[in-house]
Design a protein around this motif. Structure first.
Motif, PDB file in Angstrom:
ATOM      1  N   ARG A 270       0.810  -1.218   0.000  1.00  0.00           N
ATOM      2  CA  ARG A 270       0.000   0.000   0.000  1.00  0.00           C
ATOM      3  C   ARG A 270       0.843   1.267   0.000  1.00  0.00           C
ATOM      4  O   ARG A 270       0.322   2.365  -0.155  1.00  0.00           O
ATOM      5  N   SER A 271       2.145   1.129   0.257  1.00  0.00           N
ATOM      6  CA  SER A 271       2.974   2.321   0.384  1.00  0.00           C
ATOM      7  C   SER A 271       4.439   1.922   0.244  1.00  0.00           C
ATOM      8  O   SER A 271       4.769   0.729   0.245  1.00  0.00           O
ATOM      9  N   VAL A 272       5.298   2.931   0.175  1.00  0.00           N
ATOM     10  CA  VAL A 272       6.728   2.650   0.093  1.00  0.00           C
ATOM     11  C   VAL A 272       7.206   1.986   1.392  1.00  0.00           C
ATOM     12  O   VAL A 272       8.135   1.167   1.375  1.00  0.00           O
ATOM     13  N   GLU A 273       6.523   2.267   2.501  1.00  0.00           N
ATOM     14  CA  GLU A 273       6.897   1.623   3.772  1.00  0.00           C
ATOM     15  C   GLU A 273       6.727   0.106   3.692  1.00  0.00           C
ATOM     16  O   GLU A 273       7.521  -0.656   4.244  1.00  0.00           O
ATOM     17  N   ASP A 274       5.674  -0.330   3.010  1.00  0.00           N
ATOM     18  CA  ASP A 274       5.475  -1.775   2.836  1.00  0.00           C
ATOM     19  C   ASP A 274       6.624  -2.381   2.030  1.00  0.00           C
ATOM     20  O   ASP A 274       7.048  -3.507   2.292  1.00  0.00           O
ATOM     21  N   CYS A 275       7.118  -1.624   1.051  1.00  0.00           N
ATOM     22  CA  CYS A 275       8.256  -2.128   0.257  1.00  0.00           C
ATOM     23  C   CYS A 275       9.508  -2.227   1.129  1.00  0.00           C
ATOM     24  O   CYS A 275      10.324  -3.136   0.951  1.00  0.00           O
ATOM     25  N   LYS A 276       9.650  -1.286   2.060  1.00  0.00           N
ATOM     26  CA  LYS A 276      10.802  -1.342   2.972  1.00  0.00           C
ATOM     27  C   LYS A 276      10.746  -2.615   3.819  1.00  0.00           C
ATOM     28  O   LYS A 276      11.766  -3.252   4.083  1.00  0.00           O
ATOM     29  N   LEU A 277       9.530  -2.967   4.244  1.00  0.00           N
ATOM     30  CA  LEU A 277       9.333  -4.191   5.018  1.00  0.00           C
ATOM     31  C   LEU A 277       9.720  -5.415   4.179  1.00  0.00           C
ATOM     32  O   LEU A 277      10.370  -6.342   4.671  1.00  0.00           O
ATOM     33  N   VAL A 278       9.335  -5.396   2.921  1.00  0.00           N
ATOM     34  CA  VAL A 278       9.672  -6.499   2.007  1.00  0.00           C
ATOM     35  C   VAL A 278      11.193  -6.680   1.926  1.00  0.00           C
ATOM     36  O   VAL A 278      11.705  -7.794   2.009  1.00  0.00           O
ATOM     37  N   VAL A 279      11.903  -5.551   1.793  1.00  0.00           N
ATOM     38  CA  VAL A 279      13.364  -5.629   1.672  1.00  0.00           C
ATOM     39  C   VAL A 279      13.980  -6.088   2.990  1.00  0.00           C
ATOM     40  O   VAL A 279      14.840  -6.977   3.020  1.00  0.00           O
TER      41      VAL A 279
ATOM     42  N   SER B  76      10.704 -10.693   1.985  1.00  0.00           N
ATOM     43  CA  SER B  76       9.398 -11.333   1.723  1.00  0.00           C
ATOM     44  C   SER B  76       9.133 -11.592   0.257  1.00  0.00           C
ATOM     45  O   SER B  76       8.255 -12.385  -0.080  1.00  0.00           O
ATOM     46  N   ALA B  77       9.798 -10.863  -0.651  1.00  0.00           N
ATOM     47  CA  ALA B  77       9.493 -11.012  -2.079  1.00  0.00           C
ATOM     48  C   ALA B  77      10.653 -10.505  -2.919  1.00  0.00           C
ATOM     49  O   ALA B  77      11.531  -9.790  -2.425  1.00  0.00           O
ATOM     50  N   HIS B  78      10.598 -10.881  -4.195  1.00  0.00           N
ATOM     51  CA  HIS B  78      11.595 -10.417  -5.159  1.00  0.00           C
ATOM     52  C   HIS B  78      11.026  -9.347  -6.064  1.00  0.00           C
ATOM     53  O   HIS B  78      11.751  -8.659  -6.760  1.00  0.00           O
ATOM     54  N   ALA B  79       9.680  -9.284  -6.129  1.00  0.00           N
ATOM     55  CA  ALA B  79       9.035  -8.397  -7.097  1.00  0.00           C
ATOM     56  C   ALA B  79       7.791  -7.765  -6.492  1.00  0.00           C
ATOM     57  O   ALA B  79       7.185  -8.319  -5.569  1.00  0.00           O
ATOM     58  N   ILE B  80       7.428  -6.609  -7.038  1.00  0.00           N
ATOM     59  CA  ILE B  80       6.214  -5.903  -6.610  1.00  0.00           C
ATOM     60  C   ILE B  80       5.319  -5.697  -7.825  1.00  0.00           C
ATOM     61  O   ILE B  80       5.756  -5.151  -8.836  1.00  0.00           O
ATOM     62  N   ASN B  81       4.068  -6.159  -7.687  1.00  0.00           N
ATOM     63  CA  ASN B  81       3.043  -5.808  -8.664  1.00  0.00           C
ATOM     64  C   ASN B  81       2.488  -4.468  -8.192  1.00  0.00           C
ATOM     65  O   ASN B  81       1.820  -4.385  -7.169  1.00  0.00           O
TER      66      ASN B  81
ATOM     67  N   ILE C 164       7.426   4.478  -4.962  1.00  0.00           N
ATOM     68  CA  ILE C 164       7.649   3.026  -4.924  1.00  0.00           C
ATOM     69  C   ILE C 164       8.559   2.592  -6.063  1.00  0.00           C
ATOM     70  O   ILE C 164       9.478   1.793  -5.862  1.00  0.00           O
ATOM     71  N   VAL C 165       8.332   3.147  -7.249  1.00  0.00           N
ATOM     72  CA  VAL C 165       9.191   2.805  -8.390  1.00  0.00           C
ATOM     73  C   VAL C 165      10.643   3.167  -8.053  1.00  0.00           C
ATOM     74  O   VAL C 165      11.563   2.357  -8.226  1.00  0.00           O
ATOM     75  N   ALA C 166      10.849   4.380  -7.535  1.00  0.00           N
ATOM     76  CA  ALA C 166      12.211   4.839  -7.223  1.00  0.00           C
ATOM     77  C   ALA C 166      12.852   3.935  -6.169  1.00  0.00           C
ATOM     78  O   ALA C 166      14.020   3.540  -6.295  1.00  0.00           O
ATOM     79  N   TYR C 167      12.068   3.585  -5.142  1.00  0.00           N
ATOM     80  CA  TYR C 167      12.614   2.744  -4.074  1.00  0.00           C
ATOM     81  C   TYR C 167      12.975   1.349  -4.595  1.00  0.00           C
ATOM     82  O   TYR C 167      14.049   0.810  -4.283  1.00  0.00           O
ATOM     83  N   CYS C 168      12.082   0.777  -5.392  1.00  0.00           N
ATOM     84  CA  CYS C 168      12.329  -0.569  -5.922  1.00  0.00           C
ATOM     85  C   CYS C 168      13.585  -0.573  -6.794  1.00  0.00           C
ATOM     86  O   CYS C 168      14.400  -1.498  -6.712  1.00  0.00           O
ATOM     87  N   LEU C 169      13.736   0.453  -7.628  1.00  0.00           N
ATOM     88  CA  LEU C 169      14.920   0.507  -8.496  1.00  0.00           C
ATOM     89  C   LEU C 169      16.173   0.617  -7.648  1.00  0.00           C
ATOM     90  O   LEU C 169      17.181  -0.043  -7.906  1.00  0.00           O
ATOM     91  N   ASP C 170      16.112   1.442  -6.622  1.00  0.00           N
ATOM     92  CA  ASP C 170      17.258   1.639  -5.748  1.00  0.00           C
ATOM     93  C   ASP C 170      17.650   0.346  -5.030  1.00  0.00           C
ATOM     94  O   ASP C 170      18.826   0.070  -4.824  1.00  0.00           O
ATOM     95  N   GLN C 171      16.631  -0.443  -4.663  1.00  0.00           N
ATOM     96  CA  GLN C 171      16.885  -1.642  -3.851  1.00  0.00           C
ATOM     97  C   GLN C 171      17.001  -2.921  -4.671  1.00  0.00           C
ATOM     98  O   GLN C 171      17.157  -4.003  -4.108  1.00  0.00           O
ATOM     99  N   GLY C 172      16.822  -2.813  -5.974  1.00  0.00           N
ATOM    100  CA  GLY C 172      16.894  -4.012  -6.799  1.00  0.00           C
ATOM    101  C   GLY C 172      15.693  -4.928  -6.681  1.00  0.00           C
ATOM    102  O   GLY C 172      15.780  -6.125  -6.949  1.00  0.00           O
TER     103      GLY C 172
END
Ligand code: OSB
Ligand code: MG
Length: 359
Positions: free
Chosen positions: A243-252, A256-261, A276-284
């Protein structure tokens, strides 16, 4: 610009083929088209993509209609907005209700782009005019029907296919597709239907060389997904619980996952989606654009958004003919060599069929 009005138009679009997932079946896509106007009479278009029932995520058409009219519109009406990025800030008093916020926020982005006489993709510094896209296939009555359905899509030019799965309908239908079409990029989407108890069945998928398995476990879970990620080779993708970039931080942090839909409406709009796009690119973390069986308004936005650099995998953005007999826009999205064109007009780049909207 000054927001002068925010109006909603209800539509009901029968689907060409019913869409069955692990949690239910859809025969028609109901949605609201949002039209925002400024003081000069420009119009921006957005789409409320929530479903009628809270079975994919918690928001529904009814809850978001209420929040839009009672809480979101009063925060924006007659406000002067320099840039659409401030909308997220203005809507901070409203907790959750990502899809209601996104419906209005994306319309304001469209309005802004139109005032600047540029397409949204230009605002996103996009690179491409055509996108390789994929198709999401629902659960089918039997394996013959499934193969026929997938065969039609492959023939039409799709070479990335996502199959909806659930316990009891997973390994075998995927194996049959893989056997018939060994060269397509095949993946699965469980829409939260499994638990850790099913780990052996999920491990079995490893032999199929899938691109990824989407949202195997429950919507709020990050920990069990991290446990699963250590146990299986198939990459895990998360959908419902991002739901947010914070959730992506939790994933990293948890693995928990390799990819985000990524779905713009699920994260509250374009501004958060960009973060979220910027964070995902930064974190691979692999990031790709998902879909909500949107009408042409939501899909035009998805094409504009997914055309930016950084989307490294074909999105769930299919041709008009995969979804509807009659859409709410005048233009049709037609697949060529597995690609859809990014609309080239200003804003989201498409025009409304006002007759369909009853305007
Ligand atoms: O889980 O990605 C999902 C459609 C409705 C709700 C949830 C999902 C989907 C899809 C279809 O998979 C994607 C599309 O073609 O719009
Ligand atoms: Mg999904």
């Amino acid at each position: 610009m000054k927001i002068k009005s925010i109006r909603s138009y209800l539509v009901n679009l029968p689907l060409i083929t019913p869409f069955k997932t692990s949690y239910g079946e859809l025969h028609e896509k109901k949605c609201d088209i949002i039209i925002v106007t400024d003081e000069l009479g420009n119009e921006g278009y957005g789409e409320l993509v929530a479903f009628e029932t809270p079975d994919y995520v918690s928001e529904t058409l009814d809850t978001e209609r209420l929040i839009i009219s009672k809480d979101i519109i009063p925060l924006l009406i007659n406000k002067k907005i320099k840039h659409p990025e401030v909308v997220t800030e203005l809507l901070k008093p409203v907790k959750g209700h990502w899809m209601g916020k996104s419906a209005v926020e994306t319309a304001i982005w469209d309005l802004y782009a139109k005032r600047q006489h540029v397409s949204l993709s230009e605002l996103f510094h996009s690179q491409s005019k055509h996108l390789v896209v994929g198709v999401s296939v629902g659960i089918q009555e039997d394996l013959d029907l499934l193969l026929e359905q997938v065969g039609n899509y492959v023939e039409a030019g799709y070479d990335r296919v996502k199959l909806k799965i659930k316990p009891g309908y997973d390994y075998e239908p995927l194996r049959v597709i893989k056997e018939a079409y060994p060269n397509i990029m095949l993946m699965a989407d469980a829409n939260s239907a499994y638990t850790l108890k099913d780990i052996n069945q999920l491990k079995k998928l490893d032999t199929l060389n899938l691109m990824m398995v989407e949202q195997p476990f429950s919507t709020d879970d990050f920990l069990d997904h991290a446990i699963l990620a250590k146990e299986i080779e198939t990459p895990i993708c998360l959908d419902e619980n991002i739901r947010s970039v914070e959730d992506c931080k939790l994933v990293v942090a948890l693995g928990s996952a390799h990819a985000i839909n990524l779905k713009i409406p699920r994260v509250g709009g374009i501004t958060e989606a960009q973060k979220i796009v910027a964070y995902c690119l930064d974190q691979g973390l692999l990031v790709w654009l998902g879909g909500m069986l949107e009408s042409g308004v939501g899909r035009a936005l998805n094409l504009q958004f997914a055309s930016q650099a950084g989307f490294g995998f074909p999105g769930d953005i299919s041709a008009t003919s995969r979804y509807f007999h009659q859409d709410v826009i005048n233009e049709e999205f037609i697949l060529h060599n597995g690609c859809l064109p990014v609309p080239q007009g200003i804003g989201i780049g498409v025009t409304l069929n006002k007759e369909v909207l009853g305007i």
